[in-house]
Design a protein around this motif. Structure first.
Motif, PDB file in Angstrom:
ATOM      1  N   SER A  53     -47.172 103.603 -51.278  1.00  0.00           N
ATOM      2  CA  SER A  53     -46.328 102.956 -52.277  1.00  0.00           C
ATOM      3  C   SER A  53     -46.019 103.969 -53.375  1.00  0.00           C
ATOM      4  O   SER A  53     -46.722 104.977 -53.518  1.00  0.00           O
ATOM      5  CB  SER A  53     -47.026 101.733 -52.882  1.00  0.00           C
ATOM      6  N   PHE A 101     -52.059 102.953 -51.347  1.00  0.00           N
ATOM      7  CA  PHE A 101     -52.543 101.800 -52.105  1.00  0.00           C
ATOM      8  C   PHE A 101     -53.197 100.801 -51.158  1.00  0.00           C
ATOM      9  O   PHE A 101     -52.630 100.456 -50.114  1.00  0.00           O
ATOM     10  CB  PHE A 101     -51.390 101.127 -52.860  1.00  0.00           C
ATOM     11  N   LEU A 133     -54.679  97.189 -49.747  1.00  0.00           N
ATOM     12  CA  LEU A 133     -54.121  95.838 -49.644  1.00  0.00           C
ATOM     13  C   LEU A 133     -55.275  94.860 -49.726  1.00  0.00           C
ATOM     14  O   LEU A 133     -56.087  94.759 -48.806  1.00  0.00           O
ATOM     15  CB  LEU A 133     -53.367  95.687 -48.321  1.00  0.00           C
ATOM     16  N   VAL A 149     -51.807  91.418 -59.511  1.00  0.00           N
ATOM     17  CA  VAL A 149     -50.636  91.973 -58.837  1.00  0.00           C
ATOM     18  C   VAL A 149     -50.918  93.390 -58.360  1.00  0.00           C
ATOM     19  O   VAL A 149     -50.810  93.700 -57.169  1.00  0.00           O
ATOM     20  CB  VAL A 149     -49.409  91.950 -59.777  1.00  0.00           C
ATOM     21  N   LEU A 150     -51.282  94.273 -59.270  1.00  0.00           N
ATOM     22  CA  LEU A 150     -51.488  95.680 -58.931  1.00  0.00           C
ATOM     23  C   LEU A 150     -52.528  96.286 -59.857  1.00  0.00           C
ATOM     24  O   LEU A 150     -52.465  96.102 -61.075  1.00  0.00           O
ATOM     25  CB  LEU A 150     -50.159  96.445 -59.069  1.00  0.00           C
ATOM     26  N   PHE A 158     -42.467  99.466 -52.485  1.00  0.00           N
ATOM     27  CA  PHE A 158     -43.509  98.935 -51.610  1.00  0.00           C
ATOM     28  C   PHE A 158     -42.894  98.743 -50.238  1.00  0.00           C
ATOM     29  O   PHE A 158     -42.008  97.905 -50.056  1.00  0.00           O
ATOM     30  CB  PHE A 158     -44.019  97.609 -52.166  1.00  0.00           C
ATOM     31  N   ALA A 213     -49.183  95.934 -64.139  1.00  0.00           N
ATOM     32  CA  ALA A 213     -50.273  96.628 -63.443  1.00  0.00           C
ATOM     33  C   ALA A 213     -51.424  96.843 -64.410  1.00  0.00           C
ATOM     34  O   ALA A 213     -51.211  97.061 -65.606  1.00  0.00           O
ATOM     35  CB  ALA A 213     -49.789  97.968 -62.901  1.00  0.00           C
ATOM     36  N   TRP A 236     -53.052  96.686 -54.211  1.00  0.00           N
ATOM     37  CA  TRP A 236     -52.189  95.521 -54.340  1.00  0.00           C
ATOM     38  C   TRP A 236     -53.037  94.274 -54.179  1.00  0.00           C
ATOM     39  O   TRP A 236     -53.729  94.111 -53.178  1.00  0.00           O
ATOM     40  CB  TRP A 236     -51.108  95.539 -53.266  1.00  0.00           C
ATOM     41  N   PHE A 255     -49.419  89.699 -55.659  1.00  0.00           N
ATOM     42  CA  PHE A 255     -48.213  90.310 -55.097  1.00  0.00           C
ATOM     43  C   PHE A 255     -48.067  89.998 -53.612  1.00  0.00           C
ATOM     44  O   PHE A 255     -46.991  89.597 -53.153  1.00  0.00           O
ATOM     45  CB  PHE A 255     -48.257  91.822 -55.302  1.00  0.00           C
ATOM     46  N   LEU A 256     -49.133  90.143 -52.828  1.00  0.00           N
ATOM     47  CA  LEU A 256     -49.047  89.996 -51.373  1.00  0.00           C
ATOM     48  C   LEU A 256     -48.677  88.589 -50.935  1.00  0.00           C
ATOM     49  O   LEU A 256     -48.116  88.404 -49.848  1.00  0.00           O
ATOM     50  CB  LEU A 256     -50.383  90.411 -50.735  1.00  0.00           C
TER      51      LEU A 256
END
Length: 298
Positions: free
Chosen positions: A171, A184, A186, A193-194, A238, A248, A267, A271-272
């Motif tokens: 990313s 990054f 997961l 989020v990050l 992303f 972030a 992440w 976000f996911l």
């Protein structure tokens, strides 16, 4: 023309039959950005587990382990987001999720405080399957990898690389005309989020380059509580998509996962959750398709 129509009618059922049937379908609930399913451990049923791609081992909370009288067989080292600690472990357990059973399971026993779940469903339970995460139906669907043939043409494919058993993808953070690219992690077990790993943030001077918008207080599995600056990333790339004005956190950790130097950050499921996902742990690919959560507030 009649012959052509007849052929189409014959082919259509075959196309439908090509869709692979899951070997297990497990409903989940989404709470505070976390995916939760119910599992059975030994004779104890209806234990609430967090589906966590950021955990390479599975866990039972100290409270749940005490409640179901889980035998302790030793200790292990737990690496939390902000530090490490020694925790108990239990070997030789049987865990059932949906119609699937794992035997001789090693569970770490962690004294979580302030978390409303009984355990963590880590990647040790996920590997060996293709798993579809469907946020519309709120289902996890497990498949045998060799027989998986579902149509993924509407999904973007991302290559997974495992770093210390942690799934990552490349990313990029874009700020002030400069790009900061890295691997990054997961982490569906994180509700944010990050998070930018402290070494990556320091290396690129991100605390001074990204506008600060607040402070976040977090608690890791090691029991430590810590504060991090929350900044606004103007643009994030992303996979094949770009996102703008992404919040972030910039922790200043000196130990634990957030102090890693082999990953740029993580992440979280804040976000996911915006993508229906297909995790192909056998071939190391992640497939993503935007869902109804795509434009919910970051």
């Amino acid at each position: 023309m009649k012959t052509l129509i007849f052929c189409i009618m014959l082919i259509w059922p075959l196309m439908l039959a090509a869709q692979t049937k899951p070997i297990a379908t497990i409903p989940f609930v989404l709470e505070n950005n976390g995916i939760y399913i119910y599992c059975q451990v030994n004779a104890a049923d209806s234990l609430k587990f967090l589906f966590d791609t950021g955990a390479n081992g599975s866990v039972l909370s100290e409270a749940a382990a005490t409640r179901i009288k889980l035998p302790r067989t030793g200790t292990t080292r737990n690496v939390g987001s902000n530090g490490t600690n020694t925790v108990g472990q239990s070997a030789g357990n049987v865990v059932r999720f949906g119609s699937l059973t794992k035997s001789d399971v090693l569970l770490a026993v962690i004294p979580y405080k302030g978390f409303n779940f009984d355990g963590v469903f880590g990647t040790d339970f996920m590997k060996g399957y293709v798993i579809e995460v469907d946020y519309h139906k709120k289902e996890l669907r497990f498949y045998e990898p060799a027989g998986y043939h579902n149509d993924l043409s509407a999904y973007a494919r991302c290559k997974l690389r495992f770093v210390d058993d942690y799934p990552t993808i490349t990313s990029t953070i874009v700020a002030n005309g400069r790009r900061y690219t890295g691997r990054f992690g997961l982490d569906t077990g994180a509700d944010d989020v990050l998070t930018v790993a402290a070494p990556f943030g320091r290396k690129h001077g991100l605390p001074g380059r990204l506008p600060r918008i607040g402070t976040a207080t977090s608690q890791g599995s090691d029991g430590s509580t810590y504060e991090s600056a929350v900044v606004l990333a103007p643009e994030i790339r992303f996979g094949q998509k770009c996102f703008y004005r992404v919040p972030a956190t910039l922790p200043q950790s000196t130990s634990g996962v957030n102090a890693t130097e082999d990953k740029a950050g993580f992440w979280g499921n804040g976000f996911l959750k915006r993508f229906n996902a297909v995790w192909d742990f056998d071939r190391n690919y992640l497939y993503l398709k935007p869902n109804k959560n795509l434009y919910t507030e970051l």
